[in-house]
Design an enzyme around this catalytic site. Structure first.
Site, PDB file in Angstrom:
ATOM      1  N   GLY A  88       0.979  -1.191   0.024  1.00 43.08           N
ATOM      2  CA  GLY A  88      -0.028  -0.014   0.011  1.00 43.08           C
ATOM      3  C   GLY A  88       0.913   1.160  -0.106  1.00 43.08           C
ATOM      4  N   THR A  89       0.264   2.294  -0.580  1.00 46.56           N
ATOM      5  CA  THR A  89       0.955   3.749  -0.544  1.00 46.56           C
ATOM      6  C   THR A  89       0.216   4.669   0.284  1.00 46.56           C
ATOM      7  OG1 THR A  89       0.201   4.252  -2.542  1.00 46.56           O
ATOM      8  CG2 THR A  89       2.334   3.154  -2.478  1.00 46.56           C
ATOM      9  N   GLY A  90       0.802   5.541   0.903  1.00 46.84           N
ATOM     10  CA  GLY A  90       0.040   6.658   1.598  1.00 46.84           C
ATOM     11  C   GLY A  90       0.850   8.055   0.835  1.00 46.84           C
ATOM     12  N   ALA A  91       0.238   9.126   1.350  1.00 39.30           N
ATOM     13  CA  ALA A  91       0.967  10.604   0.866  1.00 39.30           C
ATOM     14  C   ALA A  91       2.330  10.393   1.079  1.00 39.30           C
ATOM     15  CB  ALA A  91       0.105  11.574   1.461  1.00 39.30           C
ATOM     16  N   PHE A  92       2.775  10.074   2.178  1.00 43.00           N
ATOM     17  CA  PHE A  92       4.171  10.345   2.628  1.00 43.00           C
ATOM     18  C   PHE A  92       4.996   8.816   2.775  1.00 43.00           C
ATOM     19  CE2 PHE A  92       1.671  13.636   4.467  1.00 43.00           C
ATOM     20  CZ  PHE A  92       2.122  14.603   3.690  1.00 43.00           C
ATOM     21  N   SER A  93       4.365   7.774   2.284  1.00 43.20           N
ATOM     22  CA  SER A  93       5.058   6.522   2.652  1.00 43.20           C
ATOM     23  C   SER A  93       4.600   5.516   1.956  1.00 43.20           C
ATOM     24  CB  SER A  93       4.887   6.161   4.193  1.00 43.20           C
ATOM     25  OG  SER A  93       3.615   5.764   4.424  1.00 43.20           O
ATOM     26  N   GLU A  94       5.182   4.214   2.070  1.00 41.11           N
ATOM     27  CA  GLU A  94       4.647   2.939   1.399  1.00 41.11           C
ATOM     28  C   GLU A  94       5.050   1.679   2.050  1.00 41.11           C
ATOM     29  OE1 GLU A  94       6.512   2.622  -2.779  1.00 41.11           O
ATOM     30  OE2 GLU A  94       8.306   1.683  -1.486  1.00 41.11           O
TER      31      GLU A  94
ATOM     32  N   LYS B 169       6.931  -0.217   6.784  1.00 40.44           N
ATOM     33  CA  LYS B 169       6.702   0.949   6.505  1.00 40.44           C
ATOM     34  C   LYS B 169       7.643   1.874   6.278  1.00 40.44           C
ATOM     35  CE  LYS B 169       3.256   4.614   7.454  1.00 40.44           C
ATOM     36  NZ  LYS B 169       1.971   5.002   8.158  1.00 40.44           N
TER      37      LYS B 169
ATOM     38  N   ASP C 239      -8.588   6.616  15.783  1.00 40.05           N
ATOM     39  CA  ASP C 239      -9.213   6.045  14.541  1.00 40.05           C
ATOM     40  C   ASP C 239      -9.771   4.654  14.755  1.00 40.05           C
ATOM     41  OD1 ASP C 239     -10.148   6.582  12.101  1.00 40.05           O
ATOM     42  OD2 ASP C 239      -8.119   5.848  11.095  1.00 40.05           O
TER      43      ASP C 239
ATOM     44  N   LYS D 267     -12.050   1.593  14.240  1.00 40.53           N
ATOM     45  CA  LYS D 267     -13.017   1.256  13.450  1.00 40.53           C
ATOM     46  C   LYS D 267     -12.819  -0.135  12.962  1.00 40.53           C
ATOM     47  CE  LYS D 267     -10.358   3.553   9.513  1.00 40.53           C
ATOM     48  NZ  LYS D 267     -10.302   4.303   8.466  1.00 40.53           N
TER      49      LYS D 267
ATOM     50  N   ASN E 119      -9.803  -1.550  11.142  1.00 35.12           N
ATOM     51  CA  ASN E 119      -8.658  -1.757  11.845  1.00 35.12           C
ATOM     52  C   ASN E 119      -8.675  -2.822  13.064  1.00 35.12           C
ATOM     53  OD1 ASN E 119      -7.552   0.606  10.633  1.00 35.12           O
ATOM     54  ND2 ASN E 119      -8.291   2.018  12.138  1.00 35.12           N
TER      55      ASN E 119
ATOM     56  N   ASP F 191      -2.957  -0.094  12.953  1.00 33.29           N
ATOM     57  CA  ASP F 191      -2.986   1.222  12.459  1.00 33.29           C
ATOM     58  C   ASP F 191      -3.111   2.308  13.331  1.00 33.29           C
ATOM     59  OD1 ASP F 191      -3.307   3.448  10.985  1.00 33.29           O
ATOM     60  OD2 ASP F 191      -4.592   2.481   9.503  1.00 33.29           O
TER      61      ASP F 191
ATOM     62  N   THR G 159     -12.423   8.956  10.703  1.00 35.11           N
ATOM     63  CA  THR G 159     -13.277   8.599   9.877  1.00 35.11           C
ATOM     64  C   THR G 159     -14.814   9.070  10.502  1.00 35.11           C
ATOM     65  OG1 THR G 159     -11.951   6.670   9.302  1.00 35.11           O
ATOM     66  CG2 THR G 159     -14.198   6.690   8.400  1.00 35.11           C
TER      67      THR G 159
END
Length: 362
Positions: A28-34, A50, A142, A144, A147, A163, A183
């Site tokens: 997976g990828t995020g805005a600042f990491s994978e 990560k 967070d 939910k 997670n 998470d 969320t």
């Protein structure tokens, strides 16, 4: 590899992480990491790694190191572990435990028998783990269903909280928690109102999760995000008939006391663990699987696209290694992702897209 002390924890200095781990596929990828599926060469163990570029951390080094030091302190059987930390000249690498049992709702839908007692046992594990976090002054922020993962594919597997991308130390210096994050369908009214808040926000989220576990649909839903927020801000929800007709008064009381609009009146985790629905024998043994699973399939089936890529990559490798038929990523990028969902009970609709809210700095 050498070690350096960072705020009471350790990070390992390494020139090339690939000398220690064989990187498989990107999960997976995020805005600042994978996040990458990786195998430790010395042991053959599989992890979720990560990878965070240091350039993305510029100006935030102190905060990141403090948060990682906190995560290193967490040792609980129902919480996915941060196993190690490596640092190269260009990256920070968080080595996370990989869990193999799949998502909470998937397992409930797959089983043929499911009762209030089962839901109570699940929630007890979650409350116990969050109570542990709160005892350390950590607020998850967070919580939910996405997670909540099963540790392994076995029928009696424990639940794991994953998470910690939005977790925060309560009472940190010069920091009052008021950032709207998480969320929307699961966040407490005071978060949406952008008021200062505390660990009570996690207790609200547990109430929302318990609600869903007993009926299969969320307590708040509207096609319009603004109306959805208004419902949450007013704490407007119902125990709709016929979906709640066979659910005990004790279960409803447990949920009401967690989903109190006023955080001061909300049950703490310690109090929740003493509630009769958790600590006593008030949870009913009637099979509610048919109704709950039908609603879960309606309301949460579309969310699968979000993890399809991650799951496919891991399943392929786990099958090769004969480590099980399922394995899901333990450290996601919930801060950037949107949750997709569909309709609730026949006369209700809920947002086709619920956007994760992030405002201000973390």
């Amino acid at each position: 590899v050498c070690m350096e002390s960072v705020n009471g924890s350790w990070k390992k200095q390494v020139d090339d992480i690939r000398k220690i781990f064989e990187f498989k596929e990107i999960l997976g990828t995020g805005a600042f990491s994978e996040v990458v599926l990786a195998q430790e060469k010395a042991t053959g163990e599989m992890y979720a790694v990560k990878c965070i570029p240091k350039k993305a951390l510029r100006g935030k080094e102190s905060g990141i190191e403090n948060e990682i030091a906190v995560l290193r302190k967490i040792k609980h059987e129902n919480i996915v572990a941060l196993e190690d930390i490596y640092e190269s000249p260009t990256h920070l690498y968080l080595i996370m435990q990989l869990v193999s049992g799949g998502e909470l709702f998937d397992r409930i839908v797959e089983r043929g028998f499911y009762t209030e007692q089962d839901a109570s046992a699940l929630i007890k594990q979650v409350v116990d783990a969050v109570n542990y976090l709160h005892s350390l002054g950590i607020v998850h922020r967070d919580l939910k269903p996405e997670n909540l993962l099963y540790y392994n594919p076995h029928e009696e597997s424990k639940i794991m909280i994953s998470d910690f991308g939005l977790s925060k130390m309560e009472g940190a210096a010069n920091d009052i928690m008021s950032t709207a994050c998480g969320t929307p369908g699961y966040v407490a009214p005071e978060v949406l109102a952008q008021k200062p808040y505390s660990k009570a926000v996690d207790c609200w989220s547990i109430g929302v999760i318990a609600y869903i576990l007993l009926c299969g649909y969320p307590p708040f839903y509207d096609e319009n995000d603004s109306k959805l927020f208004e419902q949450i801000l007013r704490a407007e929800y119902e125990f709709d008939s016929p979906y709640w007709d066979d659910i005990s008064d004790s279960a409803k009381d447990f949920i009401r006391n967690l989903m109190q609009k006023d955080p001061e009146k909300r049950l703490t985790c310690e109090e929740a663990l003493r509630h009769p629905w958790i600590a006593g024998d008030t949870a009913l043994r009637k099979n509610i699987h048919e109704s709950v699973s039908r609603q879960m399939k309606k309301n949460f089936a579309k969310a699968k696209w979000r993890q399809a890529f991650n799951a496919t990559a891991v399943i392929r490798h786990m099958r090769r290694l004969q480590l099980g038929s399922r394995c899901y990523l333990c450290l996601g990028s919930s801060m950037q992702e949107a949750n997709s969902s569909s309709k609730t009970p026949e006369r209700h609709t809920r947002p086709s897209t619920v956007t994760t809210i992030i405002t201000g700095s973390k």
